[in-house]
Enzyme design. Structure first.
Site, mmCIF file in Angstrom:
data_model
loop_
_atom_site.group_PDB
_atom_site.id
_atom_site.type_symbol
_atom_site.label_atom_id
_atom_site.label_comp_id
_atom_site.label_asym_id
_atom_site.label_seq_id
_atom_site.Cartn_x
_atom_site.Cartn_y
_atom_site.Cartn_z
ATOM 1 N N CYS A 93 0.661 -1.228 0.098
ATOM 2 C CA CYS A 93 0.093 -0.073 0.009
ATOM 3 C C CYS A 93 0.836 1.276 -0.040
ATOM 4 C CB CYS A 93 -0.906 -0.277 1.168
ATOM 5 S SG CYS A 93 -1.910 1.516 1.522
ATOM 6 N N TRP A 126 -7.653 -7.219 4.814
ATOM 7 C CA TRP A 126 -6.274 -7.489 4.894
ATOM 8 C C TRP A 126 -6.047 -8.524 5.881
ATOM 9 C CZ3 TRP A 126 -3.091 -5.463 1.562
ATOM 10 C CH2 TRP A 126 -3.184 -4.338 1.047
ATOM 11 N N ARG A 164 -13.870 1.828 5.811
ATOM 12 C CA ARG A 164 -13.214 0.863 5.271
ATOM 13 C C ARG A 164 -12.170 0.247 6.173
ATOM 14 N NH1 ARG A 164 -15.376 -0.956 0.837
ATOM 15 N NH2 ARG A 164 -13.463 -2.297 0.631
ATOM 16 N N PHE A 165 -11.680 -0.888 6.263
ATOM 17 C CA PHE A 165 -10.707 -1.301 7.034
ATOM 18 C C PHE A 165 -9.234 -1.220 6.400
ATOM 19 C CE2 PHE A 165 -14.576 -3.914 7.769
ATOM 20 C CZ PHE A 165 -14.999 -3.606 9.072
ATOM 21 N N THR A 166 -8.680 0.041 6.442
ATOM 22 C CA THR A 166 -7.657 0.327 5.645
ATOM 23 C C THR A 166 -6.227 0.508 6.473
ATOM 24 O OG1 THR A 166 -8.049 2.567 6.366
ATOM 25 C CG2 THR A 166 -8.860 1.912 4.222
ATOM 26 N N VAL A 167 -5.130 0.208 5.869
ATOM 27 C CA VAL A 167 -3.891 0.205 6.284
ATOM 28 C C VAL A 167 -3.196 1.562 5.751
ATOM 29 C CG1 VAL A 167 -3.036 -2.093 6.891
ATOM 30 C CG2 VAL A 167 -2.964 -0.873 4.469
ATOM 31 N N GLU A 182 -4.825 7.718 9.093
ATOM 32 C CA GLU A 182 -4.562 8.619 8.063
ATOM 33 C C GLU A 182 -3.102 8.833 7.990
ATOM 34 O OE1 GLU A 182 -6.195 10.031 5.513
ATOM 35 O OE2 GLU A 182 -4.249 10.978 5.247
ATOM 36 N N SER A 183 -2.482 8.391 6.829
ATOM 37 C CA SER A 183 -0.994 8.318 6.719
ATOM 38 C C SER A 183 -0.318 9.562 6.647
ATOM 39 C CB SER A 183 -0.610 7.552 5.334
ATOM 40 O OG SER A 183 -1.422 8.078 4.364
HETATM 41 N N1 LIG Z 1 -6.392 7.878 3.521
HETATM 42 C C1 LIG Z 1 -5.810 6.835 3.978
HETATM 43 C C2 LIG Z 1 -6.015 5.897 2.741
HETATM 44 C C3 LIG Z 1 -5.431 4.297 3.141
HETATM 45 C C4 LIG Z 1 -5.846 3.444 1.952
HETATM 46 O O1 LIG Z 1 -7.121 3.652 1.229
HETATM 47 N N2 LIG Z 1 -5.347 1.971 2.161
HETATM 48 C C5 LIG Z 1 -5.743 1.033 1.307
HETATM 49 C C6 LIG Z 1 -4.520 0.294 0.954
HETATM 50 S S1 LIG Z 1 -3.544 0.931 -0.313
HETATM 51 C C7 LIG Z 1 -6.688 -0.149 2.043
HETATM 52 O O2 LIG Z 1 -6.164 -0.362 3.167
HETATM 53 N N3 LIG Z 1 -7.826 -0.336 1.347
HETATM 54 C C8 LIG Z 1 -8.573 -1.415 2.013
HETATM 55 C C9 LIG Z 1 -10.131 -1.274 1.593
HETATM 56 O O3 LIG Z 1 -10.389 -0.118 1.187
HETATM 57 O O4 LIG Z 1 -10.955 -2.228 2.134
HETATM 58 C C10 LIG Z 1 -4.435 7.045 4.215
HETATM 59 O O5 LIG Z 1 -3.778 7.755 3.436
HETATM 60 O O6 LIG Z 1 -3.921 6.582 5.120
#
Ligand SMILES: N[C@@H](CCC(=O)N[C@@H](CS)C(=O)NCC(=O)O)C(=O)O
Length: 359
Positions: A93, A126, A164-167, A182-183
Site C-alpha cells: 500500500c 487484509w 473501510r478497514f484500511t492500512v 490517516e497516513s
Molecule cells: N487515507 C488513507 C488511505 C489508506 C488506504 O486507502 N489504504 C488502502 C490500501 S492501499 C486500504 O487499506 N484499502 C482497504 C479497503 O479499502 O478495503 C491513508 O492515506 O492513510
C-alpha cells in the site's frame, strides 16, 4: 503525431476540483476515538470486500475520508512514549509505505513495532499471517495473536465502525484503540512527536520544515488529487469518461513534475521532505502496476520521464528508508490478486524486468 494529439488532448482536459483528504489542516479534523473491548457480530462484508466496492453513479472512484484522526502529542490523550504504539502496514500500500519510510528516516524502529499484513486483501479485508498462511512474508498480530484480519482491530476500537478497514493503522496499546488511520497525519506525528526522546541527529531530521510548508502543502494538494489518488481514479473508473477525467490530468501532472525535477534530487528546496515521500510511493509502483493494471499507459516512468525516474532511483538506491520500505512482490501480488473488479483472473504479470533499474 500521436504525441502531438495526446498533448493537445491534455490541454483540453480540465483538472477536477481538488478532493483532498490527505492534507486536511489539523484544526478541521474529526476527532473520533472510542475505547471499547468487545467486537461486533454485524455483517461488515460491504466494508471489507473490495470486490463489492461501488463507484459513483458516473462511474468515478471517490476515496472515503479516514475516520481516526487523533495525534500523539505532549499533554494530549496520546502522549509520546517508547513502545506504547504499534503500526500496522501493508508493503503493497502506498499510503502505508509513507509511514514506513518516515518511521525509518526518523529512527523510530525501537519506538514502534510494525505488523505486516499479507498482500492478499480478500473478502475479509487484509489478513494477518494466520488469516492467510499462503503468504510467508507477513506477521501475526503480536498484540492480538488470535486476530486473523485487520478488521478485528478496527472493531475492537469501535464496534460500530462503518468505514473501510484500511492500512496504515497507528494503534495505542495502552488505551486499546486506534490513534490514526490517516497516513498524511501519521507521518507528521513521526516527524515531531518523539523528537525529545530521540538522539540529536534523528531529532534534527525535519521532513516538513517551517520554511517550506506552504510549498509542500501546495504540491501535496495537486499531487494527491491527480497522481497519488489519480492512479486509483483511473484504475477503478467504471466509465470511459471517468477514466479519461483521471488519466489525462494524471499525465499532465507527471509532465509538470518532470519539469520540476530537472537537475534536482528533491522536490522542494534542496532537502528531503514529505513531498518526496508522498510522490515516491506512487512513482515506484507506476511501471510494475499502474501502467498495466490501472491503465495509466500514455507513457511509463522509465522511458517517458527521465527526470522523475532518476529522482525515484536515487531515493530508492541511495536511501535505505526508501529501499527497505519497498517490496515489489507484495506490491504486484496485492493489486493484481486483490482487485478482482479490475483483474478477475488474478494473474500477476511477469514484467517489467527489472522492477527498477540501477542508477
Ligand atoms: N487515507 C488513507 C488511505 C489508506 C488506504 O486507502 N489504504 C488502502 C490500501 S492501499 C486500504 O487499506 N484499502 C482497504 C479497503 O479499502 O478495503 C491513508 O492515506 O492513510
Amino acid at each position: 503525431m500521436a504525441v502531438a494529439l495526446i498533448r493537445s488532448r491534455l490541454l483540453m482536459v480540465s483538472i477536477k476540483p481538488l478532493t483532498v483528504v490527505s492534507s486536511s489542516p489539523r484544526s478541521s479534523l474529526l476527532y473520533h476515538t472510542r475505547t471499547m473491548t468487545s467486537t461486533s457480530t454485524k455483517d461488515v462484508s460491504s466494508q471489507s470486500d473490495i470486490g463489492k466496492m461501488r463507484t459513483e453513479a458516473d462511474g468515478s472512484f471517490k476515496r472515503a475520508a479516514s475516520s481516526f484522526r487523533n495525534f500523539i502529542e505532549n499533554d494530549g490523550k496520546f502522549t509520546p512514549e517508547k513502545g506504547r504504539y504499534h503500526l500496522y502496514v501493508s508493503y503493497a500500500c502506498p499510503w502505508a509505505t509513507r509511514t514506513l519510510i518516515a518511521r525509518k528516516l526518523k529512527g523510530l524502529e525501537d519506538f514502534l513495532a510494525v505488523s505486516t499484513v499479507s498482500p492478499h486483501m480478500g473478502a475479509q479485508g487484509w489478513p494477518f499471517k494466520n488469516g492467510d498462511p499462503s503468504w510467508a512474508d507477513a506477521d501475526d498480530d503480536t498484540e492480538h495473536p488470535n486476530f486473523q484480519h485487520l478488521k478485528e482491530l478496527y472493531l475492537l476500537a469501535d464496534p460500530n465502525y462503518g468505514g473501510r478497514f484500511t492500512v496504515p493503522v497507528l494503534w495505542d496499546k495502552k488505551l486499546a484503540t486506534i490513534v490514526s488511520n490517516e497516513s498524511s497525519e501519521i507521518i507528521r506525528m513521526f516527524n515531531t512527536a518523539f523528537n525529545h526522546l530521540l538522539p540529536a541527529d534523528k531529532a534534527a531530521i525535519d521532513i516538513y520544515p517551517e520554511a517550506h510548508r506552504q510549498e509542500i502543502d501546495s504540491i501535496n494538494e495537486w499531487v494527491y488529487d491527480t497522481v497519488n489518488n489519480g492512479v486509483y481514479k483511473s484504475g477503478f473508473a467504471q466509465s470511459q469518461a471517468a477514466y479519461e477525467n483521471a488519466v489525462y490530468p494524471l499525465f499532465k501532472s507527471l509532465d509538470r513534475l518532470e519539469e520540476m525535477l530537472k537537475g534536482k534530487d528533491y522536490l522542494v528546496g534542496n532537502t528531503l521532505t514529505e513531498a518526496d515521500i508522498r510522490l515516491f510511493v506512487t512513482t515506484i509502483r507506476f511501471d510494475p502496476v499502474y501502467v498495466g493494471h490501472f491503465k495509466c499507459n500514455l507513457r511509463d516512468i522509465r522511458h517517458g520521464y527521465p527526470n522523475i525516474y532518476l529522482w525515484t532511483r536515487k531515493l530508492y538506491w541511495n536511501n535505505d528508508a526508501f529501499k527497505s520500505s519497498t517490496k515489489f512482490d507484495h506490491i504486484k501480488e496485492h493489486y493484481y490478486w486483490s482487485q478482482t473488479l479490475v483483474n478477475p483472473s488474478r494473474v500477476v504479470p511477469a514484467g517489467p524486468v527489472p522492477d527498477i533499474e540501477p542508477l
